[in-house]
Scaffold this motif. Structure first.
Motif, mmCIF file in Angstrom:
data_model
loop_
_atom_site.group_PDB
_atom_site.id
_atom_site.type_symbol
_atom_site.label_atom_id
_atom_site.label_comp_id
_atom_site.label_asym_id
_atom_site.label_seq_id
_atom_site.Cartn_x
_atom_site.Cartn_y
_atom_site.Cartn_z
ATOM 1 N N PRO A 172 -3.359 8.594 11.439
ATOM 2 C CA PRO A 172 -3.005 7.914 11.149
ATOM 3 C C PRO A 172 -2.802 7.355 9.741
ATOM 4 C CG PRO A 172 -5.180 7.042 12.099
ATOM 5 C CD PRO A 172 -5.083 8.665 12.591
ATOM 6 N N ASP A 173 -3.530 8.350 8.936
ATOM 7 C CA ASP A 173 -3.616 8.061 7.303
ATOM 8 C C ASP A 173 -2.482 9.328 6.894
ATOM 9 O OD1 ASP A 173 -4.885 10.374 8.191
ATOM 10 O OD2 ASP A 173 -5.664 9.987 6.537
ATOM 11 N N ARG A 174 -1.801 9.503 7.934
ATOM 12 C CA ARG A 174 -0.794 10.869 7.062
ATOM 13 C C ARG A 174 0.195 10.665 7.730
ATOM 14 N NH1 ARG A 174 -3.754 16.860 7.612
ATOM 15 N NH2 ARG A 174 -4.542 14.939 9.381
ATOM 16 N N VAL A 175 0.909 9.240 7.778
ATOM 17 C CA VAL A 175 2.253 9.351 8.480
ATOM 18 C C VAL A 175 3.111 8.776 7.795
ATOM 19 C CG1 VAL A 175 3.539 7.889 10.490
ATOM 20 C CG2 VAL A 175 0.515 8.592 11.126
ATOM 21 N N TYR A 176 4.127 9.058 7.217
ATOM 22 C CA TYR A 176 4.656 9.122 6.223
ATOM 23 C C TYR A 176 6.527 8.278 6.788
ATOM 24 C CZ TYR A 176 1.570 11.281 4.198
ATOM 25 O OH TYR A 176 0.441 12.299 4.009
ATOM 26 N N VAL A 177 7.082 8.749 8.365
ATOM 27 C CA VAL A 177 7.922 8.790 9.410
ATOM 28 C C VAL A 177 8.274 6.943 9.310
ATOM 29 C CG1 VAL A 177 9.822 9.778 10.173
ATOM 30 C CG2 VAL A 177 8.910 10.776 8.479
ATOM 31 N N ARG A 178 8.964 6.672 9.314
ATOM 32 C CA ARG A 178 8.900 5.363 9.805
ATOM 33 C C ARG A 178 8.239 4.473 9.072
ATOM 34 N NH1 ARG A 178 9.173 6.457 16.542
ATOM 35 N NH2 ARG A 178 10.321 7.372 16.362
ATOM 36 N N LYS A 179 7.216 4.678 8.081
ATOM 37 C CA LYS A 179 6.425 4.241 6.913
ATOM 38 C C LYS A 179 6.671 2.985 5.793
ATOM 39 C CE LYS A 179 1.981 4.029 7.950
ATOM 40 N NZ LYS A 179 0.518 4.291 8.273
ATOM 41 N N THR A 180 6.609 4.805 5.087
ATOM 42 C CA THR A 180 7.071 4.711 4.078
ATOM 43 C C THR A 180 8.695 5.245 3.759
ATOM 44 O OG1 THR A 180 6.492 6.731 3.600
ATOM 45 C CG2 THR A 180 5.075 4.338 3.168
ATOM 46 N N ILE A 181 8.952 6.265 4.888
ATOM 47 C CA ILE A 181 10.357 6.792 4.923
ATOM 48 C C ILE A 181 11.003 7.045 6.095
ATOM 49 C CG2 ILE A 181 11.122 9.344 4.916
ATOM 50 C CD1 ILE A 181 9.100 10.349 2.679
ATOM 51 N N SER A 182 12.373 5.927 6.302
ATOM 52 C CA SER A 182 12.679 6.481 6.752
ATOM 53 C C SER A 182 13.172 7.474 7.358
ATOM 54 C CB SER A 182 13.990 5.002 6.641
ATOM 55 O OG SER A 182 15.239 5.957 5.942
ATOM 56 N N GLU A 183 13.296 6.715 8.843
ATOM 57 C CA GLU A 183 13.945 7.936 9.804
ATOM 58 C C GLU A 183 15.025 8.702 9.620
ATOM 59 O OE1 GLU A 183 14.639 9.134 14.695
ATOM 60 O OE2 GLU A 183 12.969 8.022 14.692
ATOM 61 N N LYS A 184 16.205 7.691 9.167
ATOM 62 C CA LYS A 184 17.031 7.905 8.728
ATOM 63 C C LYS A 184 16.974 9.006 7.834
ATOM 64 C CE LYS A 184 21.976 5.924 7.488
ATOM 65 N NZ LYS A 184 22.678 4.719 7.164
ATOM 66 N N MET A 185 16.638 8.804 6.552
ATOM 67 C CA MET A 185 16.446 9.571 4.997
ATOM 68 C C MET A 185 15.637 10.948 5.862
ATOM 69 S SD MET A 185 16.855 9.846 2.044
ATOM 70 C CE MET A 185 18.238 7.483 1.713
ATOM 71 N N ALA A 186 14.760 10.822 6.625
ATOM 72 C CA ALA A 186 14.156 11.738 6.755
ATOM 73 C C ALA A 186 15.195 13.123 7.418
ATOM 74 C CB ALA A 186 12.612 11.186 7.734
ATOM 75 N N PHE A 187 15.758 12.350 8.045
ATOM 76 C CA PHE A 187 17.362 12.627 9.110
ATOM 77 C C PHE A 187 17.965 13.447 7.786
ATOM 78 C CE2 PHE A 187 15.808 11.750 13.220
ATOM 79 C CZ PHE A 187 16.270 12.915 13.724
ATOM 80 N N ASN A 188 18.265 13.136 6.785
ATOM 81 C CA ASN A 188 19.115 13.456 5.934
ATOM 82 C C ASN A 188 18.559 13.919 5.066
ATOM 83 O OD1 ASN A 188 20.746 11.754 6.435
ATOM 84 N ND2 ASN A 188 20.361 9.806 4.918
#
Length: 304
Positions: A73-89
């Protein structure tokens, strides 16, 4: 930026780049094989490799968000600090850069077909994250193979295009030598990937994800890991006998820095029970990967 660097596993990307730099400026330089492929092109090859790898880490995290909330849980970044759209981009951008550079480099060495390695790696990372990772052992083998391709691309771009009649024997020997390192990279990464399935057992089981640990059970998986590491030890003996039998100090390096630590890992694996035990083993295998990388430098320096 800090979370993005963690998302793409910057420490793993540095290890990939370091390994390729070591091969280039120790082994290939010692063998006199760096003249055909320029330093600039080699730098681009490293960038292409880490771009594809970084994209793989991103797509894996995108599809693993739910289970990661349980496992790490301490190493989840997608949807927390980085949006899923940005991650896909970022995923698409890094793949385009990696494959684009691969196509450019393949034209530079007049071997357009070798660019396919980047397309294959990109496609495998996607299908792995989108389903194949849930096929026990198959998913582990795919990641281990992809890890070994960071060595295979060196062969494809630095040796294969420069094989001619007058130097065929030398080039073939160099290719076989690096392929043996690719095999060792595959085996140690395959073992580490199975260790990680035990480490992530709780979250994977809760989310109904089929891995080596959840499908076979923890103890059978420990046996599979031990057999893989035993196979690596056997291959190391074969490698030393065929390539280093006359180099006493190099053999000592292998025994102290690689062989003995692997035996230690097998012992710790037999004793391991808690998640922290498997996390320690995973980190130790990563250290052994580093000592294995630097063994190429040891071979060059201690054989003079």
């Amino acid at each position: 930026m800090k979370d993005f660097l963690k998302l793409i596993r910057i420490e793993n990307l540095v290890m990939i780049a370091l390994m390729q730099i070591i091969v280039r400026y120790t082994f290939l330089n010692f063998a006199g094989l760096i003249h055909g492929f320029s330093d600039l092109n080699y730098a681009l090859l490293i960038i292409a490799t880490i771009c594809i790898a970084a994209a793989g880490y991103i797509i894996n995290d995108i599809y693993d968000v739910e289970v990661d909330y349980i496992n790490k849980p301490d190493r989840v970044y997608v949807r927390k600090t980085i949006s899923e759209k940005m991650a896909f981009n970022w995923y698409f951008a890094l793949n385009i850069i990696g494959v684009g550079i691969g196509v450019y480099l393949s034209n530079q060495v007049n071997r357009s077909a070798v660019a396919a390695i980047f397309v294959i790696c990109s496609a495998l990372l996607y299908v792995y994250s989108n389903g194949l990772k849930q096929i026990p052992l198959v998913g582990n083998a795919i990641i281990a193979f992809l890890a070994s391709t960071s060595i295979i691309v060196i062969i494809l771009f630095n040796i294969f295009p420069y094989m001619f009649g007058f130097n065929n024997d030398q080039m073939t020997n160099m290719m076989h030598f690096l392929l043996q390192y690719a095999v060792m990279a595959f085996l140690i990464n395959f073992a580490r990937e199975m260790v990680k399935t035990i480490e992530n057992y709780e979250g994977d089981q809760a989310c109904g994800i089929s891995t080596s640990a959840t499908y076979f059970g923890i103890n059978p998986t420990k046996i599979l890991i031990s057999l893989t590491l035993a196979g690596l030890l056997g291959f190391l003996i074969y490698f030393i006998y065929n390539n280093l039998f006359h180099l006493t100090y190099v053999i000592m390096y292998f025994l102290v820095a690689i062989f003995t630590p692997i035996l230690f890992v097998i012992i710790k694996l037999i004793q391991a029970k808690e998640k922290s035990d498997f996390s320690f083993i995973s980190k130790l295998l990563k250290v052994i990967m580093l000592t294995m990388m630097f063994s190429i430098t040891a071979i060059v320096l201690l054989s003079n």
